[in-house]
Design a protein around this motif. Structure first.
Motif, PDB file in Angstrom:
ATOM      1  N   GLY A   1      76.242  10.336  -0.032  1.00 32.30           N
ATOM      2  CA  GLY A   1      76.541   8.932   0.267  1.00 32.30           C
ATOM      3  C   GLY A   1      76.227   8.543   1.701  1.00 32.30           C
ATOM      4  O   GLY A   1      76.222   7.368   2.046  1.00 32.30           O
ATOM      5  N   THR A   2      75.953   9.535   2.564  1.00 36.55           N
ATOM      6  CA  THR A   2      75.633   9.197   3.946  1.00 36.55           C
ATOM      7  C   THR A   2      74.343   8.382   4.041  1.00 36.55           C
ATOM      8  O   THR A   2      74.222   7.468   4.830  1.00 36.55           O
ATOM      9  N   TYR A   3      73.375   8.745   3.210  1.00 36.95           N
ATOM     10  CA  TYR A   3      72.087   8.045   3.293  1.00 36.95           C
ATOM     11  C   TYR A   3      71.571   7.515   1.964  1.00 36.95           C
ATOM     12  O   TYR A   3      70.440   7.058   1.889  1.00 36.95           O
ATOM     13  N   GLU A   4      72.343   7.614   0.891  1.00 41.13           N
ATOM     14  CA  GLU A   4      71.876   7.050  -0.378  1.00 41.13           C
ATOM     15  C   GLU A   4      72.962   6.162  -0.965  1.00 41.13           C
ATOM     16  O   GLU A   4      74.107   6.593  -1.120  1.00 41.13           O
ATOM     17  N   ILE A   5      72.576   4.947  -1.337  1.00 39.77           N
ATOM     18  CA  ILE A   5      73.549   4.020  -1.922  1.00 39.77           C
ATOM     19  C   ILE A   5      73.466   4.022  -3.440  1.00 39.77           C
ATOM     20  O   ILE A   5      74.288   3.417  -4.117  1.00 39.77           O
ATOM     21  N   ILE A   6      72.442   4.687  -3.958  1.00 37.50           N
ATOM     22  CA  ILE A   6      72.250   4.767  -5.411  1.00 37.50           C
ATOM     23  C   ILE A   6      71.933   6.223  -5.717  1.00 37.50           C
ATOM     24  O   ILE A   6      71.241   6.881  -4.941  1.00 37.50           O
ATOM     25  N   SER A   7      72.391   6.696  -6.846  1.00 32.45           N
ATOM     26  CA  SER A   7      72.023   8.051  -7.242  1.00 32.45           C
ATOM     27  C   SER A   7      70.685   7.992  -7.977  1.00 32.45           C
ATOM     28  O   SER A   7      70.507   7.159  -8.865  1.00 32.45           O
ATOM     29  N   PRO A   8      69.729   8.855  -7.631  1.00 30.92           N
ATOM     30  CA  PRO A   8      68.426   8.777  -8.313  1.00 30.92           C
ATOM     31  C   PRO A   8      68.538   8.936  -9.822  1.00 30.92           C
ATOM     32  O   PRO A   8      67.770   8.324 -10.569  1.00 30.92           O
ATOM     33  N   ASP A   9      69.513   9.723 -10.281  1.00 34.06           N
ATOM     34  CA  ASP A   9      69.564   9.850 -11.746  1.00 34.06           C
ATOM     35  C   ASP A   9      70.080   8.586 -12.426  1.00 34.06           C
ATOM     36  O   ASP A   9      69.907   8.398 -13.618  1.00 34.06           O
ATOM     37  N   ASP A  10      70.648   7.645 -11.662  1.00 33.59           N
ATOM     38  CA  ASP A  10      71.004   6.348 -12.251  1.00 33.59           C
ATOM     39  C   ASP A  10      69.762   5.591 -12.730  1.00 33.59           C
ATOM     40  O   ASP A  10      69.845   4.731 -13.597  1.00 33.59           O
ATOM     41  N   ILE A  11      68.608   5.873 -12.111  1.00 39.67           N
ATOM     42  CA  ILE A  11      67.382   5.190 -12.569  1.00 39.67           C
ATOM     43  C   ILE A  11      66.514   6.145 -13.392  1.00 39.67           C
ATOM     44  O   ILE A  11      65.346   5.883 -13.650  1.00 39.67           O
ATOM     45  N   GLY A  12      67.096   7.285 -13.781  1.00 40.42           N
ATOM     46  CA  GLY A  12      66.355   8.234 -14.619  1.00 40.42           C
ATOM     47  C   GLY A  12      65.406   9.114 -13.827  1.00 40.42           C
ATOM     48  O   GLY A  12      64.469   9.680 -14.372  1.00 40.42           O
ATOM     49  N   LEU A  13      65.659   9.244 -12.511  1.00 36.57           N
ATOM     50  CA  LEU A  13      64.809  10.112 -11.691  1.00 36.57           C
ATOM     51  C   LEU A  13      65.549  11.412 -11.426  1.00 36.57           C
ATOM     52  O   LEU A  13      66.639  11.405 -10.842  1.00 36.57           O
ATOM     53  N   PHE A  14      64.972  12.516 -11.879  1.00 30.92           N
ATOM     54  CA  PHE A  14      65.628  13.801 -11.671  1.00 30.92           C
ATOM     55  C   PHE A  14      64.819  14.579 -10.649  1.00 30.92           C
ATOM     56  O   PHE A  14      63.713  15.014 -10.927  1.00 30.92           O
ATOM     57  N   ARG A  15      65.386  14.701  -9.432  1.00 31.36           N
ATOM     58  CA  ARG A  15      64.647  15.349  -8.347  1.00 31.36           C
ATOM     59  C   ARG A  15      64.626  16.850  -8.565  1.00 31.36           C
ATOM     60  O   ARG A  15      65.648  17.448  -8.903  1.00 31.36           O
ATOM     61  N   SER A  16      63.459  17.472  -8.303  1.00 28.01           N
ATOM     62  CA  SER A  16      63.410  18.927  -8.415  1.00 28.01           C
ATOM     63  C   SER A  16      64.284  19.494  -7.300  1.00 28.01           C
ATOM     64  O   SER A  16      64.934  20.517  -7.426  1.00 28.01           O
ATOM     65  N   ASN A  17      64.344  18.778  -6.209  1.00 30.35           N
ATOM     66  CA  ASN A  17      65.138  19.199  -5.069  1.00 30.35           C
ATOM     67  C   ASN A  17      66.334  18.239  -4.969  1.00 30.35           C
ATOM     68  O   ASN A  17      66.167  17.064  -4.659  1.00 30.35           O
ATOM     69  N   GLU A  18      67.495  18.764  -5.261  1.00 31.54           N
ATOM     70  CA  GLU A  18      68.738  17.992  -5.395  1.00 31.54           C
ATOM     71  C   GLU A  18      68.975  16.936  -4.308  1.00 31.54           C
ATOM     72  O   GLU A  18      69.398  15.832  -4.580  1.00 31.54           O
ATOM     73  N   SER A  19      68.689  17.290  -3.061  1.00 30.04           N
ATOM     74  CA  SER A  19      69.031  16.373  -1.976  1.00 30.04           C
ATOM     75  C   SER A  19      67.852  15.543  -1.496  1.00 30.04           C
ATOM     76  O   SER A  19      67.948  14.863  -0.481  1.00 30.04           O
ATOM     77  N   GLY A  20      66.730  15.629  -2.199  1.00 29.53           N
ATOM     78  CA  GLY A  20      65.579  14.814  -1.825  1.00 29.53           C
ATOM     79  C   GLY A  20      64.988  15.194  -0.479  1.00 29.53           C
ATOM     80  O   GLY A  20      64.381  14.382   0.211  1.00 29.53           O
ATOM     81  N   ILE A  21      65.174  16.449  -0.088  1.00 34.49           N
ATOM     82  CA  ILE A  21      64.709  16.882   1.230  1.00 34.49           C
ATOM     83  C   ILE A  21      63.200  17.142   1.212  1.00 34.49           C
ATOM     84  O   ILE A  21      62.701  17.853   0.357  1.00 34.49           O
ATOM     85  N   VAL A  22      62.518  16.546   2.165  1.00 33.31           N
ATOM     86  CA  VAL A  22      61.090  16.804   2.336  1.00 33.31           C
ATOM     87  C   VAL A  22      60.949  17.457   3.698  1.00 33.31           C
ATOM     88  O   VAL A  22      61.351  16.875   4.715  1.00 33.31           O
ATOM     89  N   LEU A  23      60.408  18.659   3.749  1.00 30.52           N
ATOM     90  CA  LEU A  23      60.298  19.339   5.040  1.00 30.52           C
ATOM     91  C   LEU A  23      59.090  18.830   5.812  1.00 30.52           C
ATOM     92  O   LEU A  23      57.990  18.736   5.267  1.00 30.52           O
ATOM     93  N   GLY A  24      59.324  18.482   7.062  1.00 35.31           N
ATOM     94  CA  GLY A  24      58.243  18.002   7.921  1.00 35.31           C
ATOM     95  C   GLY A  24      58.629  18.240   9.366  1.00 35.31           C
ATOM     96  O   GLY A  24      59.656  18.872   9.643  1.00 35.31           O
ATOM     97  N   LYS A  25      57.864  17.676  10.282  1.00 38.72           N
ATOM     98  CA  LYS A  25      58.108  18.030  11.699  1.00 38.72           C
ATOM     99  C   LYS A  25      59.444  17.497  12.228  1.00 38.72           C
ATOM    100  O   LYS A  25      59.950  17.975  13.226  1.00 38.72           O
ATOM    101  N   LEU A  26      60.041  16.535  11.520  1.00 39.54           N
ATOM    102  CA  LEU A  26      61.327  15.992  11.989  1.00 39.54           C
ATOM    103  C   LEU A  26      62.526  16.723  11.384  1.00 39.54           C
ATOM    104  O   LEU A  26      63.668  16.438  11.677  1.00 39.54           O
TER     105      LEU A  26
END
Ligand code: KIV
Length: 462
Positions: A397-422
């Motif tokens: 809830g810190t950075y998401e106001i909607i759960s992705p599975d509410d729109i039928g999106l099931f992330r392979s990575n639970e927290s939606g983390i994308v690794l990059g330079k930041l």
């Protein structure tokens, strides 16, 4: 076949896929479409307690209950908070430059829109071509007579200009549906009447009245009328036209901001003024149709709903003429997410199908969704910066106001983390854990340093 389903559960999109099977365009395209299946009884919303926007006990209760949809009467909605969703992806959406769909693609999309739970499907503009008439007719026959899994049966609508030829074509196409609607329109702004129609105000009122009456004389009981370019029309004149078409038999009055010109307060005020000043308005449903030329279509649509509109015209992914229309996913999720501030407004949309519908429409229309598009963009539920990733790993809830599975999106990575330079150490550790490595201390410091070196040079490191 370019379509695969990621589930062994009964697939609610069966009819849509069957229809696509005959589509050459879908088969020949190299891009593949992956549709994720929803739970069999997907009309129940999931309870996601980790998402701040929807985690209060009150919204939790609302979200776990069955979507309730009042019985359909063209001119009246028994539940004052219920908002009809009128989807015009197959009509206004298809008018986006380059977005033409084959009849099979339109049929498949209509099946999916029905599963999604839209109240009205505007299936096309039958007078525009014999092919479009056929496409609308087959949608009326197949989708307009086959209730979705939850028993819902959408209204099938065809667009017509205010002339007998168009209205005949629209009625011929939609009359096969159990709930057919004809939507007829004529422009009411000075600029359109003078330069485009070359008609006086009196002529426009007469034509509007006569053509609504004509649609009724064919046996159509569900008639929508739109004063095109209402956003720039003289208000007094607008009330007069609307009163006349109500007397002639219109059951829904749609107020289009055809060129996306109005600002939210202004559009809300327009709806409210129409409600106050138009005789007979209490006997019809008021609707909005907001184009996105200034990027305000969703805001204007919500302002219209707050002012009393109970039908909202939208398209999947916001496609449509020029800059597009109010987007279905944005309007529906805003109503759902901010339900309390919107005084209990609610829709009959089964949001679990939003992701699939977005994918299908992007595939068939050829209009890709921008990565940062609200709700359905590839980045809408992805997090790359270290601060955000740390928050997400602690509480979604810190950075998401909607759960992705509410729109039928099931992330392979639970927290939606994308690794990059930041990204930070916490996110890297979590990714390593996901991959089966339990690493900490000095060893983690070392890997983190090497990861940062690579991340400086590469866009993503997943
Ligand atoms: O933008 C518009 O005015 C329309 C009407 C036909 C509703 O599409």
């Amino acid at each position: 076949m370019a379509i695969c389903f990621v589930s062994s559960k009964p697939n609610p999109l069966g009819p849509a896929v069957a229809a696509v099977a005959g589509s050459n365009r879908a088969i020949s395209r190299p891009r593949s479409l992956t549709l994720q299946s929803n739970r069999p009884n997907a009309i129940f919303s999931s309870a996601v307690s980790q998402h701040g926007g929807a985690s209060s006990p009150r919204s939790f209760t609302a979200r776990c209950s069955l979507v309730s949809r009042p019985e359909y009467f063209p001119s009246h909605i028994s539940d004052p908070g219920y908002v009809r969703i009128f989807d015009t992806t197959l009509r206004d959406g298809e008018q986006s430059p380059g977005a033409t769909m084959t009849s099979n693609e339109k049929l498949a999309t209509a099946h999916l829109l029905s599963c999604l739970g839209v109240d009205i499907i505007e299936a096309g503009f039958p007078a525009s071509s014999p092919d479009d008439l056929e496409a609308v007719r087959s949608i009326a026959i197949e989708v307009g007579n086959k209730p979705a899994e939850d028993g819902h049966l959408p209204v099938i609508c065809g667009l017509a200009r205010c002339n007998k030829k168009d209205i005949d074509a629209a009625w011929e196409a939609v009359r096969h549906a159990r709930r057919p609607r004809v939507h007829t329109f004529i422009a009411t702004s000075e600029i359109h009447m003078h330069h485009k129609l070359r008609k006086s105000r009196e002529e426009v009122v007469r034509i509007a009245r006569e053509m609504v009456g004509y649609a009724k004389s064919l046996g159509c009981q569900d008639i929508e009328f739109s004063p095109e370019d209402a956003g720039r029309s003289d208000h007094e004149f607008l009330y007069h036209v609307l009163e006349e078409v109500i007397k002639a038999g219109a059951t829904t009055l749609n107020i289009p901001d055809t060129v996306g010109y109005t600002l939210p307060d202004e559009f809300g005020q327009l709806i409210s003024d129409i409600k106050t000043n138009t005789k007979g308005i209490e006997n019809v449903v008021i609707s909005t149709h907001c184009q996105n030329d200034l990027g305000l279509a969703t805001a204007n649509t919500l302002a219209g709903a707050r002012a009393g509109a109970r039908q909202l015209e939208v398209t999947v992914n916001g496609i449509g003429e020029r800059a597009g229309n109010a987007s279905l996913e944005e309007v529906v999720m805003a109503i759902r997410c901010r339900n309390q501030i919107l005084e209990g407004l609610h829709t009959g949309i089964n949001t679990k199908y939003i992701h699939s519908a977005s994918k299908m429409v992007a595939e068939y229309s050829g209009l890709n969704v921008q990565p940062h598009k609200a709700i359905v963009g590839a980045n809408a539920f992805a997090h790359e910066s270290g601060i955000h990733q740390d928050g997400m790993l602690k509480f979604k809830g810190t950075y998401e106001i909607i759960s992705p599975d509410d729109i039928g999106l099931f992330r392979s990575n639970e927290s939606g983390i994308v690794l990059g330079k930041l990204s930070g150490r916490h996110a890297l550790k979590s990714k390593l854990t996901e991959l089966g490595y339990d690493i900490s201390g000095k060893e983690l410091d070392d890997i983190f340093k090497r990861f940062k070196d690579i991340a400086e040079k590469k866009k993503a490191c997943n």
